[in-house]
Motif scaffolding. Structure first.
Motif, PDB file in Angstrom:
ATOM      1  N   TRP A 175      -7.720  -0.733  -4.153  1.00 35.52           N
ATOM      2  CA  TRP A 175      -6.897  -1.864  -3.723  1.00 35.52           C
ATOM      3  C   TRP A 175      -7.690  -3.128  -4.026  1.00 35.52           C
ATOM      4  N   LEU A 220       0.829  -1.210   0.000  1.00 36.93           N
ATOM      5  CA  LEU A 220       0.000   0.000   0.000  1.00 36.93           C
ATOM      6  C   LEU A 220       0.862   1.258   0.000  1.00 36.93           C
ATOM      7  N   SER A 274      -4.798  -2.894  -9.260  1.00 33.19           N
ATOM      8  CA  SER A 274      -4.924  -1.784  -8.306  1.00 33.19           C
ATOM      9  C   SER A 274      -4.293  -0.509  -8.862  1.00 33.19           C
TER      10      SER A 274
END
Length: 599
Positions: free
Chosen positions: A410, A213, A430
């Motif tokens: 995501w 992330l 993503s």
């Protein structure tokens, strides 16, 4: 004198009452003799449709309905942090004490905040000062982590006629502004966003400690993100990991219609977790809203608004707030059920036509804002919603409407989950639209070259997906040495960098600096190895069997305080071992070849 409103129809959570000509849209009402909490959602003449936030079995026509004249609002004051609420801000722990049962009885009313507890208020405004909406009158140390700022309520301004420090309950007067008495308790309608001076452009990342992330698909403070994925792909674990480790100062976690056992895990685990930034219990900066799938369906729809209004309140104090909603699909299903009972024209897959506008209205409440008041404080509210598309179909309406208004996607992948690759976020599907805004921050605050390394890693992973098609047909041996190196580098990025164990204390959180050094080590290995591949008959297996590769596998467990020292040594080892292959290959060649290498 108008007649007492009475029930004429009951259909699950929907109750229709007559004699409601004086009712207003979204007014809170008390339904039946048990005084169940409901909200007016449709008006036709003197008839009103009411969604009831409690179980309606046993309720019948002819029973009374009581108007309150108020809209559904939340109570805002010291005492919110560490609390666990249901969808309409009823404190679950106090309900259990009041009812002497772990089950919530119908019609019970417990205020959202303690009216008897005294808080030590320290006045910061002075008598004679002129204050406006949002100005800070004083502070209360709500927990050891968060200082609660008592603000002038929106819409109120004037001269401070009186103010004093001391111990007060939330309903006692702490100051007089003009002719208005001010206490610590405020109420705010949940469907109306709290006001601010304006919104800014998000330019700082919300650090999550999750490598895939933070490095590949970052979300900004004040941003909005979505985590769609099929069952078992890890939405809840990812959301809980974000709540534990993200760099927000206040966390609001909404369990909106999820399975009870998942929410039980949150409720039992969070009070015992330590905040990695301070070492204090995590609950001291957390508010939990539990509205599980077996609780009344209408309260599910209210819970997301309850949570985001509380989050906006702390944002207005100047804090960075993160809200996790798990899962917004259950919220949308609640809207679909109520819409069907109201006999509204259905949209795609039976969802109401206003699904898109409701979804946008929720996520648009995220942002980095200039708070009300005469000072220059800024606050941010980051909203991250999990989506549960049936069968993992991202083309279904809830996912598509969410993607229209969020800038971070995501995508959880069932295939990765089956391979036990977690977080199972698909790096090819993503994206993050905040990456460009955050490049300056990363390059200045973390390390020069952070963004370039991220772009290189993405490109290598994309090249791997293309080469995999060839490998399936003809095998790895048919690839050129350079293509084999690309596959090996991509494998190292996937397994040594993107894979992360959320349940391992040493691996669950990785700082931005450490993320940069891990990825740089992998890319350095690739860069130094590439020239060696030019040699004739080079054995690629020697490169794969280097002992330094095992050190790269273990580098995610390097303690944070030793990052630079250990990684400097690791990079030196990479250079030595890979360069040694080049020397040995040159020495093993013909005398003429050796002479040319030396030159």
């Amino acid at each position: 004198m108008s007649a007492q409103p009475t029930i004429v129809k009951v259909a699950g959570p929907l109750v229709v009452a007559k004699g409601m000509r004086t009712a207003k849209m979204f007014e809170v009402v008390r339904v039946s003799k048990e005084k169940l909490v409901g909200e007016v959602i449709e008006l036709h003449g003197d008839r009103a449709s009411i969604q009831v936030y409690e179980e309606t079995s046993g309720i019948g026509p002819g029973e009374p309905v009581e108007l309150t004249g108020e809209t559904l609002s939340v109570e805002l004051a010291p005492g919110l942090l560490t609390s666990i609420y249901d969808g309409i801000q009823r404190p679950l722990q106090l309900i259990e004490e009041e009812a002497k049962s772990p089950f919530i009885p119908r019609g019970i009313y417990v205020p959202g905040l303690d009216r008897k507890k005294k808080w030590k208020f320290t006045a910061t405004a002075k008598v004679g000062e002129t204050v406006q909406s949002g100005d800070i009158l004083g502070t209360v140390q709500e927990t050891t982590l968060i200082e609660h700022k008592v603000m002038v309520p929106p819409g109120l301004s004037g001269k401070v006629e009186s103010i004093e420090s001391g111990s007060f309950t939330i309903e006692e007067t702490i100051a007089t502004v003009g002719k208005d008495k001010v206490c610590m308790l405020q109420r705010w309608p949940i469907r109306i966003p709290r006001p601010s001076k304006g919104k800014g452009i998000p330019n700082k990342p919300l650090q999550t400690g999750t490598r895939v992330l933070d490095t590949l698909f970052p979300v900004a403070k004040g941003g909005a993100g979505a985590i769609p994925g099929p069952f078992g792909a890890g939405k809840t674990v990812t959301q809980q990991s974000l709540a534990k480790y993200c760099s927000a100062q206040v966390i609001v976690y909404i369990g909106c219609g999820e399975r009870g056992n998942e929410m039980t895990e949150v409720l039992s685990e969070f009070p015992h977790l330590q905040d990695p930034n301070t070492g204090e219990p995590l609950m001291k900066r957390t508010i939990l809203i539990a509205n599980t799938s077996n609780m009344p369906v209408a309260a599910r729809e209210a819970s997301v608004y309850t949570g985001i209004t509380i989050a906006e309140y702390y944002r207005d104090m100047g804090y960075d707030v993160a809200l996790m909603a798990d899962s917004t699909s259950r919220w949308a299903e609640a809207m679909r059920e109520m819409s069907g009972r109201l006999e509204e024209m259905p949209g795609e897959e039976g969802y109401p036509a206003y699904l898109g506008s409701r979804t946008a209205g929720f996520y648009e409440r995220a942002g980095i804002v200039d708070c009300l008041g005469s000072d220059d404080r800024k606050g941010s509210l980051t909203v991250i919603g999990a989506v549960s598309p049936p069968g993992g179909d991202f083309s279904e309406p809830v996912t598509q409407n969410t993607l229209r208004v969020t800038k971070v996607f995501w995508a959880l992948d069932a295939k990765l989950a089956y391979k036990r690759h977690f977080p199972s976020i698909n790096w090819l599907q993503s994206y993050s639209l905040y990456a460009e805004n955050l490049n300056d921050y990363y390059n200045k605050e973390v390390a020069e070259g952070f963004s370039q390394n991220r772009d290189r890693a993405r490109k290598i992973l994309q090249e791997e997906s293309k080469l995999e098609e060839i490998v399936r047909l003809v095998g790895t041996d048919a690839l050129s040495p350079k293509e084999q190196l690309t596959l090996e580098t991509a494998r190292m990025i996937r397994e040594d960098f993107l894979f992360q164990n959320a349940f391992d204390p040493a691996d669950a959180f990785t700082s931005l600096r450490k993320q940069f050094r891990i990825l740089r080590a992998i890319l350095l290995f690739s860069d130094i190895a590439e020239p060696i591949l030019q040699q004739e008959d080079f054995d690629f297996g020697k490169l794969q069997n280097l002992s330094v590769k095992e050190e790269i596998v273990q580098c995610s467990f390097i303690p944070e305080e030793e990052v630079d020292e250990k990684f400097d040594a690791l990079e030196e080892t990479i250079r030595k071992q890979v360069t040694a292959l080049q020397i040995s290959s040159a020495t093993a060649g013909t005398p003429q070849e050796s002479e040319s290498v030396a030159v």
